[in-house]
Design an enzyme around this catalytic site. Structure first.
Site, short mmCIF file in Angstrom:
data_model
loop_
_atom_site.label_atom_id
_atom_site.label_comp_id
_atom_site.label_asym_id
_atom_site.label_seq_id
_atom_site.Cartn_x
_atom_site.Cartn_y
_atom_site.Cartn_z
CB ILE A 62 29.71 17.22 16.40
CG1 ILE A 62 29.73 15.13 15.72
CG2 ILE A 62 30.55 17.69 14.69
CD1 ILE A 62 29.33 15.40 14.45
CB THR A 81 35.24 0.96 18.81
OG1 THR A 81 34.15 1.46 18.04
CG2 THR A 81 35.54 2.30 19.30
CD GLU A 83 24.19 18.01 17.56
OE1 GLU A 83 24.77 19.34 17.86
OE2 GLU A 83 23.33 18.08 16.69
#
Length: 411
Positions: A273, A303, A317
């Site tokens: 991120i 997915t 993250e």
């Protein structure tokens, strides 16, 4: 007795059944249906062995009767009592056919009814040997066997015993046979009440054991569910609900070995991120945790169409996605789709220098592995590609370039 999960009751429900229904030998409708299915399968299986003993007893008793019969009565006796043997043999053979199990108490009840009726008729209807004690013994044998040995439940055995006697009585009266009521009461009636007592306690005991098995199965199911839950928790990241590092290592090892064995490509995506530290500083860690959860959900749902994809939280993250049997071109399409989905998620990022919304950087590594490569090198290459994506401006993906060293870039 193996129970299905739909038939498993809690201890409280079993205790209630014991207090309110066990003495009446009848469960509530839904549970009685479940019990009946279990009973029929078990009773049919046991009858395969009980039937042999019943046939032996029948032959032994027939031999005793044959030895005392006058010659002119042998044929009439065989023509009737021989049907009892046929009935026993047919019921015994049917118990070996599984598709007849659901009809066990029906065909055994009908056969038992006919056997009692035939024995009753022989006692009163065969000339010159009417009311012979051995014939009464044969009838007592039939009654006691039906109640206590065939495996019928109490109410079914009750029908077979008394309806068979009633049919025999009607036919005997129609034949104008002489009935010795005193001897009949001492044999048929006495054996019927004795058999009823046996059938009642056998049925009650069987139902009680069934309820105990329900408790055992309930406890077993609870243990299995707890073990599954613990196993699941040990594989899951507590915050995001994704796979944790421990489970990731296990699955990655399996997929790596499979890719080597079948010479198939495998892709790893390292996702970070962008400027997440700035996000936490601006909005706080609670909001940061919520951001991680929402991105984790997006990655997992994006997915989900490809069942073999593993989405894991790699740390902080960072996320790591493993795509089995996925080449570089397919990997690029997946990376583009994930970045697009992240844009659509539109999570505000007030402190990002590159966008007003939260963005992702993705490093992609694809390889057809061999025993010369290692998993750690494979993951490192994806990590290098991630750093390259961050170095080139973030909010993008980069394909692994193995010769590029890791770059020291602030997150």
């Amino acid at each position: 007795m193996k129970l299905q999960s739909s038939s498993i009751l809690s201890k409280e429900q079993v205790d209630l059944l014991k207090k309110t229904r066990l003495n009446f030998l009848w469960f509530p409708k839904r549970f009685e249906r479940i019990y009946t299915e279990c009973y029929r399968n078990e009773a049919a299986y046991e009858f395969r062995y009980r039937g042999i003993i019943i046939i032996i007893l029948y032959l032994y008793l027939s031999l005793g009767i044959y030895q005392i019969l006058p010659e002119d009565q042998v044929i009439p006796w065989i023509s009737l009592y021989g049907w009892v043997g046929v009935i026993i043999l047919v019921a015994w053979l049917m118990s070996f056919v599984k598709r007849f199990n659901s009809w066990f108490d029906y065909y055994v009840c009908i056969g038992s009814t006919l056997s009692v009726a035939i024995s009753f008729i022989l006692v009163n209807g065969l000339e010159e040997v009417q009311n012979t004690v051995l014939f009464h013994t044969a009838m007592m044998y039939a009654v006691v066997i039906i109640y206590g040995f065939v495996g019928l439940r109490f109410y079914t055995a009750l029908i077979a015993g008394w309806v068979g006697g009633l049919i025999g009585l009607i036919i005997s009266n129609h034949m104008n046979a002489t009935i010795d009521w005193t001897l009949l009461n001492r044999t048929y009636t006495f054996s019927s009440f004795l058999g009823m007592s046996l059938a009642y306690f056998i049925d009650r005991q069987h139902r009680e054991h069934f309820l105990k098995n329900c408790i055992i199965e309930h406890n077993h199911l609870e243990l299995v569910q707890q073990a599954q839950q613990l196993s699941k928790l040990s594989q899951m990241d507590a915050l995001t609900g994704l796979a944790n590092r421990r489970y990731l290592d296990e699955i990655l090892q399996n997929e790596w070995e499979r890719a080597i064995r079948y010479t198939k490509p495998i892709t790893a995506m390292m996702i970070d991120i962008d400027y997440f530290k700035f996000y936490n500083d601006a909005l706080g860690h609670v909001q940061g945790d919520d951001c991680l959860k929402r991105i984790a959900f997006m990655l997992n749902s994006s997915t989900s169409s490809q069942q073999d994809v593993l989405v894991a939280r790699y740390g902080g993250e960072e996320f790591l996605l493993i795509f089995p049997q996925t080449n570089e071109q397919q990997a690029k399409q997946w990376a583009e789709q994930l970045i697009k989905n992240m844009h659509q998620l539109a999570l505000p990022h007030p402190s990002s220098p590159i966008s007003s919304y939260v963005t992702l950087s993705i490093g992609v590594a694809t390889i057809i592995p061999s025993y010369a490569e290692s998993i750690s090198e494979f993951i490192t290459s994806a990590d290098h590609a991630l750093y390259l994506a961050k170095h080139r401006g973030r909010d993008q993906y980069q394909i692994a370039v193995y010769e590029v060293p890791p770059l020291a870039i602030a997150k």
